[in-house]
Design a protein around this motif. Structure first.
Motif, PDB file in Angstrom:
ATOM      1  N   ARG A  97      56.109  33.250  47.118  1.00  0.00           N
ATOM      2  CA  ARG A  97      55.093  34.026  47.846  1.00  0.00           C
ATOM      3  C   ARG A  97      54.554  35.148  46.960  1.00  0.00           C
ATOM      4  NH1 ARG A  97      52.159  31.945  50.326  1.00  0.00           N
ATOM      5  NH2 ARG A  97      51.538  33.712  51.580  1.00  0.00           N
ATOM      6  N   ALA A  98      55.422  35.729  46.153  1.00  0.00           N
ATOM      7  CA  ALA A  98      54.967  36.761  45.218  1.00  0.00           C
ATOM      8  C   ALA A  98      53.976  36.174  44.218  1.00  0.00           C
ATOM      9  CB  ALA A  98      56.158  37.376  44.495  1.00  0.00           C
ATOM     10  N   ASP A  99      54.180  34.921  43.825  1.00  0.00           N
ATOM     11  CA  ASP A  99      53.251  34.268  42.890  1.00  0.00           C
ATOM     12  C   ASP A  99      51.830  34.240  43.447  1.00  0.00           C
ATOM     13  OD1 ASP A  99      55.271  33.780  41.058  1.00  0.00           O
ATOM     14  OD2 ASP A  99      55.501  31.666  41.594  1.00  0.00           O
ATOM     15  N   ASP A 100      51.688  33.989  44.752  1.00  0.00           N
ATOM     16  CA  ASP A 100      50.358  33.974  45.367  1.00  0.00           C
ATOM     17  C   ASP A 100      49.707  35.349  45.307  1.00  0.00           C
ATOM     18  OD1 ASP A 100      50.684  31.287  45.933  1.00  0.00           O
ATOM     19  OD2 ASP A 100      51.098  31.595  48.068  1.00  0.00           O
ATOM     20  N   VAL A 101      50.475  36.384  45.587  1.00  0.00           N
ATOM     21  CA  VAL A 101      49.947  37.749  45.544  1.00  0.00           C
ATOM     22  C   VAL A 101      49.548  38.100  44.113  1.00  0.00           C
ATOM     23  CG1 VAL A 101      50.467  40.188  45.926  1.00  0.00           C
ATOM     24  CG2 VAL A 101      51.298  38.460  47.548  1.00  0.00           C
ATOM     25  N   VAL A 102      50.413  37.778  43.164  1.00  0.00           N
ATOM     26  CA  VAL A 102      50.129  38.074  41.759  1.00  0.00           C
ATOM     27  C   VAL A 102      48.868  37.340  41.302  1.00  0.00           C
ATOM     28  CG1 VAL A 102      50.976  37.775  39.390  1.00  0.00           C
ATOM     29  CG2 VAL A 102      52.501  38.664  41.166  1.00  0.00           C
ATOM     30  N   GLN A 103      48.696  36.103  41.746  1.00  0.00           N
ATOM     31  CA  GLN A 103      47.505  35.335  41.373  1.00  0.00           C
ATOM     32  C   GLN A 103      46.231  36.006  41.883  1.00  0.00           C
ATOM     33  OE1 GLN A 103      47.356  32.502  39.430  1.00  0.00           O
ATOM     34  NE2 GLN A 103      45.167  32.822  39.506  1.00  0.00           N
ATOM     35  N   ILE A 104      46.253  36.440  43.119  1.00  0.00           N
ATOM     36  CA  ILE A 104      45.069  37.101  43.683  1.00  0.00           C
ATOM     37  C   ILE A 104      44.809  38.437  42.997  1.00  0.00           C
ATOM     38  CG2 ILE A 104      44.161  38.228  45.752  1.00  0.00           C
ATOM     39  CD1 ILE A 104      45.294  35.899  47.355  1.00  0.00           C
ATOM     40  N   VAL A 105      45.849  39.234  42.798  1.00  0.00           N
ATOM     41  CA  VAL A 105      45.679  40.507  42.097  1.00  0.00           C
ATOM     42  C   VAL A 105      45.111  40.258  40.703  1.00  0.00           C
ATOM     43  CG1 VAL A 105      46.915  42.444  41.037  1.00  0.00           C
ATOM     44  CG2 VAL A 105      47.438  41.776  43.399  1.00  0.00           C
ATOM     45  N   SER A 106      45.648  39.266  40.023  1.00  0.00           N
ATOM     46  CA  SER A 106      45.186  38.942  38.680  1.00  0.00           C
ATOM     47  C   SER A 106      43.710  38.563  38.659  1.00  0.00           C
ATOM     48  CB  SER A 106      46.039  37.805  38.115  1.00  0.00           C
ATOM     49  OG  SER A 106      45.691  37.531  36.784  1.00  0.00           O
ATOM     50  N   GLU A 107      43.284  37.760  39.620  1.00  0.00           N
ATOM     51  CA  GLU A 107      41.873  37.362  39.707  1.00  0.00           C
ATOM     52  C   GLU A 107      40.975  38.568  39.983  1.00  0.00           C
ATOM     53  OE1 GLU A 107      40.270  34.551  39.147  1.00  0.00           O
ATOM     54  OE2 GLU A 107      42.084  33.458  38.647  1.00  0.00           O
ATOM     55  N   LEU A 108      41.342  39.375  40.969  1.00  0.00           N
ATOM     56  CA  LEU A 108      40.494  40.500  41.356  1.00  0.00           C
ATOM     57  C   LEU A 108      40.436  41.573  40.275  1.00  0.00           C
ATOM     58  CD1 LEU A 108      41.432  40.830  45.132  1.00  0.00           C
ATOM     59  CD2 LEU A 108      39.339  39.844  44.150  1.00  0.00           C
ATOM     60  N   VAL A 109      41.582  41.947  39.732  1.00  0.00           N
ATOM     61  CA  VAL A 109      41.604  42.965  38.680  1.00  0.00           C
ATOM     62  C   VAL A 109      40.961  42.405  37.410  1.00  0.00           C
ATOM     63  CG1 VAL A 109      43.100  44.358  37.193  1.00  0.00           C
ATOM     64  CG2 VAL A 109      43.564  44.218  39.638  1.00  0.00           C
ATOM     65  N   GLY A 110      41.232  41.137  37.105  1.00  0.00           N
ATOM     66  CA  GLY A 110      40.618  40.512  35.934  1.00  0.00           C
ATOM     67  C   GLY A 110      39.104  40.506  36.014  1.00  0.00           C
ATOM     68  N   ASN A 111      38.563  40.279  37.209  1.00  0.00           N
ATOM     69  CA  ASN A 111      37.111  40.322  37.389  1.00  0.00           C
ATOM     70  C   ASN A 111      36.557  41.715  37.096  1.00  0.00           C
ATOM     71  OD1 ASN A 111      36.710  37.654  38.026  1.00  0.00           O
ATOM     72  ND2 ASN A 111      36.785  37.981  40.227  1.00  0.00           N
ATOM     73  N   VAL A 112      37.259  42.735  37.532  1.00  0.00           N
ATOM     74  CA  VAL A 112      36.806  44.100  37.246  1.00  0.00           C
ATOM     75  C   VAL A 112      36.836  44.340  35.735  1.00  0.00           C
ATOM     76  CG1 VAL A 112      37.299  46.558  37.530  1.00  0.00           C
ATOM     77  CG2 VAL A 112      37.513  45.014  39.481  1.00  0.00           C
ATOM     78  N   ILE A 113      37.918  43.944  35.094  1.00  0.00           N
ATOM     79  CA  ILE A 113      38.037  44.153  33.651  1.00  0.00           C
ATOM     80  C   ILE A 113      36.938  43.407  32.896  1.00  0.00           C
ATOM     81  CG2 ILE A 113      39.487  43.631  31.644  1.00  0.00           C
ATOM     82  CD1 ILE A 113      41.928  44.299  33.462  1.00  0.00           C
ATOM     83  N   ARG A 114      36.653  42.172  33.308  1.00  0.00           N
ATOM     84  CA  ARG A 114      35.649  41.359  32.607  1.00  0.00           C
ATOM     85  C   ARG A 114      34.210  41.721  32.958  1.00  0.00           C
ATOM     86  NH1 ARG A 114      39.588  37.780  33.593  1.00  0.00           N
ATOM     87  NH2 ARG A 114      38.724  37.000  35.534  1.00  0.00           N
ATOM     88  N   HIS A 115      33.951  42.054  34.212  1.00  0.00           N
ATOM     89  CA  HIS A 115      32.565  42.174  34.659  1.00  0.00           C
ATOM     90  C   HIS A 115      32.121  43.580  35.038  1.00  0.00           C
ATOM     91  CE1 HIS A 115      32.448  37.852  34.572  1.00  0.00           C
ATOM     92  NE2 HIS A 115      33.454  37.794  35.416  1.00  0.00           N
TER      93      HIS A 115
END
Length: 131
Positions: free
Chosen positions: A44-62
Motif C-alpha cells: 500500500r505504501a508503494d501506491d502512495v509513493v508512486q503517486i507522490v513521485s508522479e505529482l512531485v516529479g511533474n512539479v520538478i519537470r514542468h
C-alpha cells in the motif's frame, strides 16, 4: 527538501521540495519512512509513493520551482497534497509514447479520488489513498 517535524507519528507531515538533483529519490525514501511509522504495509505504501513521485516529479519537470508536499493521515488512509506556483492545470492525456503522460491515469487507478484547486498563484493537487 526541508526536514519534516521530528515526531514521526504526527498526523500531518509537510515539506518544501526543491528541484535539485536527487530530490525525488529523497522524497520517495522519506514518504516510505513516514508511512512505515504510520503502520502501512509495503504494497500500500508503494501506491502512495508512486503517486507522490508522479505529482512531485511533474512539479520538478514542468513547474520549474519548489513543490509543497503534505501527507495527512485520515481515518481510512492518507491524503497527499502537492502544490506549486505554475498556472498550468493538469490535463489527462493519451500518452503518445513511452516517455510520459501516464501520471494522471495512475492517479485515477491508485487513488479513491483526486482534485485540483487553482489559486491566484499556482495550483494544489490532493489525492486520497485508502489504507
Amino acid at each position: 527538501m526541508t526536514t519534516p517535524p521530528a515526531n514521526p507519528s504526527a498526523a500531518t507531515r509537510s515539506w518544501v521540495v526543491s528541484n535539485a538533483p536527487g530530490t525525488l529519490a529523497e522524497v520517495r525514501a522519506t514518504v516510505r519512512d513516514v508511512l512505515g511509522a504510520w503502520g502501512w504495509t509495503q504494497d500500500r505504501a508503494d501506491d502512495v509513493v508512486q503517486i507522490v513521485s508522479e505529482l512531485v516529479g511533474n512539479v520538478i519537470r514542468h513547474a520549474y520551482g519548489q513543490a509543497e508536499l503534505t501527507l495527512t493521515r485520515t481515518r481510512d488512509g492518507v491524503e497527499i497534497g502537492v502544490g506549486d506556483r505554475a498556472r498550468d492545470l493538469l490535463v489527462l492525456q493519451r500518452p503518445a509514447d513511452g516517455e510520459g503522460g501516464y501520471g494522471l491515469r495512475l492517479l485515477d487507478l491508485l487513488s479513491t479520488g483526486w482534485t485540483v484547486e487553482q489559486h491566484a498563484v499556482g495550483k494544489h493537487v490532493r489525492a486520497h489513498i485508502m489504507r
